[in-house]
Each structure stands twice: as C-alpha cells, then as structure tokens.
Design an enzyme around this catalytic site. Structure first.
Site, short mmCIF file in Angstrom:
data_model
loop_
_atom_site.label_atom_id
_atom_site.label_comp_id
_atom_site.label_asym_id
_atom_site.label_seq_id
_atom_site.Cartn_x
_atom_site.Cartn_y
_atom_site.Cartn_z
N THR A 50 0.84 -1.20 0.00
CA THR A 50 0.00 0.00 0.00
C THR A 50 0.88 1.26 0.00
OG1 THR A 50 -1.71 -1.22 1.19
CG2 THR A 50 -1.91 1.17 1.18
N HIS A 68 3.35 -4.36 -14.45
CA HIS A 68 3.14 -2.92 -14.61
C HIS A 68 4.02 -2.44 -15.75
CE1 HIS A 68 3.08 1.38 -13.85
NE2 HIS A 68 2.08 1.20 -13.02
N ARG A 110 -3.06 -1.95 -18.56
CA ARG A 110 -1.68 -2.30 -18.24
C ARG A 110 -1.17 -3.51 -18.99
NH1 ARG A 110 -1.94 -1.33 -11.71
NH2 ARG A 110 -1.60 0.91 -11.86
N ARG A 121 -5.81 -5.89 -13.36
CA ARG A 121 -6.32 -4.85 -12.47
C ARG A 121 -6.16 -3.47 -13.09
NH1 ARG A 121 -4.29 -1.42 -8.98
NH2 ARG A 121 -2.23 -2.36 -8.86
P1 ADP Z 1 -3.05 -4.94 0.91
O1 ADP Z 1 -2.86 -3.94 -0.19
O2 ADP Z 1 -3.92 -6.07 0.55
O3 ADP Z 1 -3.40 -4.28 2.20
P2 ADP Z 1 -0.24 -4.87 1.55
O4 ADP Z 1 0.86 -5.46 0.78
O5 ADP Z 1 -0.37 -3.40 1.53
O6 ADP Z 1 -1.59 -5.60 1.11
O7 ADP Z 1 -0.12 -5.29 3.09
C1 ADP Z 1 0.07 -6.62 3.49
C2 ADP Z 1 0.91 -6.60 4.77
O8 ADP Z 1 0.94 -7.93 5.33
C3 ADP Z 1 2.36 -6.21 4.52
O9 ADP Z 1 2.72 -5.17 5.37
C4 ADP Z 1 3.13 -7.51 4.83
O10 ADP Z 1 4.43 -7.28 5.36
C5 ADP Z 1 2.23 -8.17 5.83
N1 ADP Z 1 2.43 -9.62 5.95
C6 ADP Z 1 2.64 -10.52 4.95
N2 ADP Z 1 2.77 -11.76 5.42
C7 ADP Z 1 2.63 -11.67 6.77
C8 ADP Z 1 2.69 -12.62 7.83
N3 ADP Z 1 2.91 -13.92 7.59
N4 ADP Z 1 2.53 -12.18 9.10
C9 ADP Z 1 2.33 -10.86 9.35
N5 ADP Z 1 2.29 -9.92 8.40
C10 ADP Z 1 2.42 -10.32 7.11
#
Ligand code: ADP
Length: 446
Positions: A43, A242, A279, A421
């Site tokens: 994000t 992208h 894209r 997307r």
């Molecule tokens: P979305 O856009 O769907 O919110 P993001 O990539 O912005 O997805 O956020 C997903 C978050 O989840 C990231 O900050 C990532 O580091 C975290 N994450 C991924 N795997 C794990 C895990 N096993 N335990 C805790 N956090 C996790």
C-alpha cells in the site's frame, strides 16, 4: 507471551488497517501482526490514487461518470474474469470509501484520468502526489487513536482451528519466539505474492526472470496459510505486470504520468501505442519493442503539475534533455525521427485526433523542452488471484462452504480484479473490502 483478543488481523497494509479500524470502531478488541519493521506493505507503494464513481469531487469538477461505467470499465479491463458480485460491491461502495478516507484526513480531492477508465475517476492528493503513503498515514493515526496495538516484526505462521473454525493464530516475534493469539475472528490481509518469484513461477512459468515493484514482504504467506485450513483459491495464475518501471530496480512510475500527458517512445524514437490502454496491453506493446524497453517522455510543464514526476526527477530516475535532438542522443537514434514523433503528436493534440494510435485523452503537446525522459520496462506488479471470498469478505473453503471465523481482504484475495487490475482499483479494493471484513467479523461474533 500468549494473547487473547476478539479479532486478530494478519498484515498492517491498507486492507488490514481498514479492517482493524472497523472492528475496533464496532467495539471489538483488535490485535494486528505485521511481519516487516514498517507498516503499509505494498500500500505504501500505491503511486496513483483511488478510483471511485459518482463522488462529490467528480461532481464539483463537472465530471460525468456513473457507477455502471466504472463497473463496465473494470469488467472489460479484467477480461470479464471478475467476480460480478464482488465487483458490484467494489463500485457501489467506492464513493463512500473516498469520503471515509477523507474524513480521516486523506485529502483525496483531485480527480484525473487513468488507464482503462472511460472518465476521470482516480482521486489523488491535491498536488498529485502518491496516494499510498497518505492512506497508510491516516489509517495508522486512526488506529493509534482507537488504541489498536500493532505487533511489529511479528509473523503469522499458522491459523489455528477448532471444529473447522478459525480460532486464532500462531505467531513468531523478531527473536524467533513462538506464541499464540486466541481470537474469535481471524482477518487475513497479508497481501499478494509478487515478491515471491518461486510462487510466481509455479503459477506462471512464462514470468521467469521479471523483477518486481513489490515490497519484500509480498511473499504470499496468507495464501498458503489459508489454504492449509481449507481455503479455496480463485484466478491464482492472473498476475499483472506494470508497464512503466525502472529496468534496474523495478521502481514504478505511476500511470498518472501518461494520464497527465506523457507519451511512450521506443529506442528508435517512435511512438508505438495508445499510452492509455490497460496495463496488460501497454506492457505487451513495450515488450515487443527493442530489448523490451521504452522511454516515457515528459517535460518541465508536466513536472510543474505533477508531484510524482517532480519526485522521480529528484530521485535521479529521469534524464533531462534540452531538446528532441538531445532525446535522440540519449536513445542512440537520429534527431529527425524524434523531432517528427513530437511534431506529429503535437498536431494530434491540437486537432484532437491521434490518427496513428487512437489515443483519445490528448492534453498537452510536449512541444517544449526541457524534457524529462524515464527509461522503462514492465515488472511484476499485482497478483490478482488469491483467496476466494464472498461479498461479506468471508473466506470460502474448497467445499464451497464459508470457513467460520476466517475473513480476508485486499491483495490476498482473488476475484475482484479478474484477469487484469485497472490502475487505481487496488486502493478501492483494500478500503472497501478491508472495511467489510472488519464489519462482518465484528457482526458475526455479536
Ligand atoms: P493490501 O494492499 O492487501 O493491504 P499490503 O501489501 O499493503 O496488502 O499489506 C500486506 C501486509 O501484510 C504487509 O505489510 C506484509 O508485510 C504483511 N504480511 C505478509 N505476510 C505476513 C505474515 N505472515 N505475518 C504478518 N504480516 C504479514
């Protein structure tokens, strides 16, 4: 130390934080685990804005747009693979998502056009700066004011179940200590798997060797974890590249640049596409050029109006060229070709007709230097597929039944975006479905 809470959220990206805000606002105790040392995940890297239709900001700008056009554009861009019910929820709740973020102080008031959209509907900060950091900031602040704890550098390892229902997680802290968080609801918001090249290649052998725009934590943990407790997947092989990223680092240049007037030229100095196609199409058109490389042409006038572009220049991604001849030198091609390209494009803008490539959004001529040239190639950007959810963000099992106590939102899920997307729809997705996941989790436990 073991913990007990009403709701545990896995991942402090946009989806997880939006879910946590709603669950906490409904009076539930919430714990978030985040495996990285910073919040925000992918994000943070959302460069464009949030798509929404029938907003007050569009109305104020005199933009005529409808929820149905938004639906149709997204379905078309997604190659008709989108789940119609999930997409309907996305578009119908989009305007409210913008209002909700702006009530939290996001200031997403500027509306422009982006790839794949019939009408201007991408909402960005007033100065055109990237949306992601703003969304992460306002959600973090709201969580703080609600007293929601985020356990940083804490990785969810497994979902705990009892009689087929999710009842918490096992987690591991930065020192490798394992502990359990017991909960009435588990909200999976761990994001996608664009940074896990093995996983990408397992579903898409043709995508070997691509770099990625994703943060290092986008490793698909949420997908494998939920699968282990019986979750079903949808569209898992749908992976987006992208079109415009830095060939060295995978750093992404927002689609908004093209929306604001940039064109793409190849190493020979010629345009080769309508720059505002979806894209997948623009990426394929770039990959068909010499070395799979293209150049975004922008100028000083654009830099004045676009904070993202100013940022790329400041960070050293753009090469400044005084004239078309200088651009030609940079590309290693002849000046006459680049001059002709810019002249023809300028005439297209003035006449309102791009006879060569049919671009319809023609805003500026690019007649005047100095120019800022960004070398680009496509990179892995978004994993459209993931966990199957219903319209209330409940996770569906391979048996077609809801997995009790398990909810999911954001890039970890599949179905909303179908086969491709549209830029600006990820932020809509994480806010709309993140909020729904938090609300449903709270309502289900009553
Ligand atoms: P979305 O856009 O769907 O919110 P993001 O990539 O912005 O997805 O956020 C997903 C978050 O989840 C990231 O900050 C990532 O580091 C975290 N994450 C991924 N795997 C794990 C895990 N096993 N335990 C805790 N956090 C996790």
């Amino acid at each position: 130390e073991d913990l007990t809470t009403d709701v545990v959220v896995i991942g402090a990206g946009g989806a997880g934080m939006a879910a946590a805000v709603e669950a906490a606002s409904a009076g539930k105790s919430v714990v978030i685990v985040e495996k990285m040392p910073i919040v925000g995940g992918n994000t943070n890297r959302a460069t464009g804005g949030i798509n929404a239709a029938e907003t007050k900001y569009q109305e104020a700008a005199g933009i005529k747009d409808t929820i149905q056009t938004f639906y149709d554009d997204t379905m078309k861009g997604g190659k008709n693979l989108n789940d119609p019910q999930l997409l309907r929820i996305l578009v119908e709740n989009s305007a409210e998502a913008v209002d909700w973020l702006n009530d939290l102080g996001a200031g997403l008031t500027r509306v422009t056009l982006s790839g794949g959209a019939t009408n201007p509907r991408i909402h960005t900060p007033e100065d055109g700066s990237p949306v992601g950091p703003v969304v992460v900031k306002v959600l973090s602040q709201k969580l703080e004011s609600l007293g929601v704890k985020i356990l940083m550098e804490t990785t969810a390892k497994t979902i705990l179940t009892k009689d087929g229902a999710a009842v918490g997680i096992e987690a591991e802290d930065a020192s490798g200590n394992k502990f359990t968080i017991s909960a009435k609801a588990v909200i999976m918001a761990a994001g996608g798997f664009g940074a896990n090249s093995k996983m990408v290649e397992s579903f898409r052998p043709d995508l070997v060797g691509f770099s990625t725009t994703n943060h290092a934590g986008a490793t698909g943990d949420g997908i494998t974890m939920a699968q282990s407790v019986g979750a079903d997947l949808t569209d898992i092989d749908q992976i987006q590249i992208h079109p415009t990223t830095d060939p060295e680092s995978g750093y992404m240049f927002t689609e908004g640049l093209r929306g604001d007037g940039a064109i793409l030229i190849n190493a020979e100095g010629k345009r080769f596409t309508d720059e505002l196609l979806t894209r997948d199409v623009v990426s394929a058109n770039i990959l068909a050029q010499t070395d799979g490389i293209a150049y975004l042409v922008t100028n000083a006038e654009m830099k004045e109006e676009n904070a993202s572009l100013a940022g790329y220049v400041k960070k050293g991604y753009a090469v400044e060229c005084a004239s078309a001849a200088d651009i030609a030198t940079l590309l290693g091609t002849d000046a006459a070709t680049v001059e002709a390209t810019l002249k023809t494009y300028g005439e297209a803008v003035k006449s309102g007709t791009d006879a060569e490539f049919g671009r319809t959004h023609l805003t500026q001529t690019l007649e005047n230097g100095p120019y800022f040239i960004l070398k680009v190639t496509p990179s892995i950007h978004h994993t459209m597929g993931g966990l199957k959810i219903d319209t209330e963000a409940r996770v569906i099992g391979t048996d077609g039944q809801v997995i009790k106590g398990l909810y999911a939102a954001g890039e970890v899920t599949g179905g909303v975006h179908g086969g491709n997307r549209i830029g600006g729809n990820a932020v809509t997705d994480i806010i709309v479905f993140g909020r729904i996941a938090g609300q449903t989790a709270a309502a289900d436990m009553k």
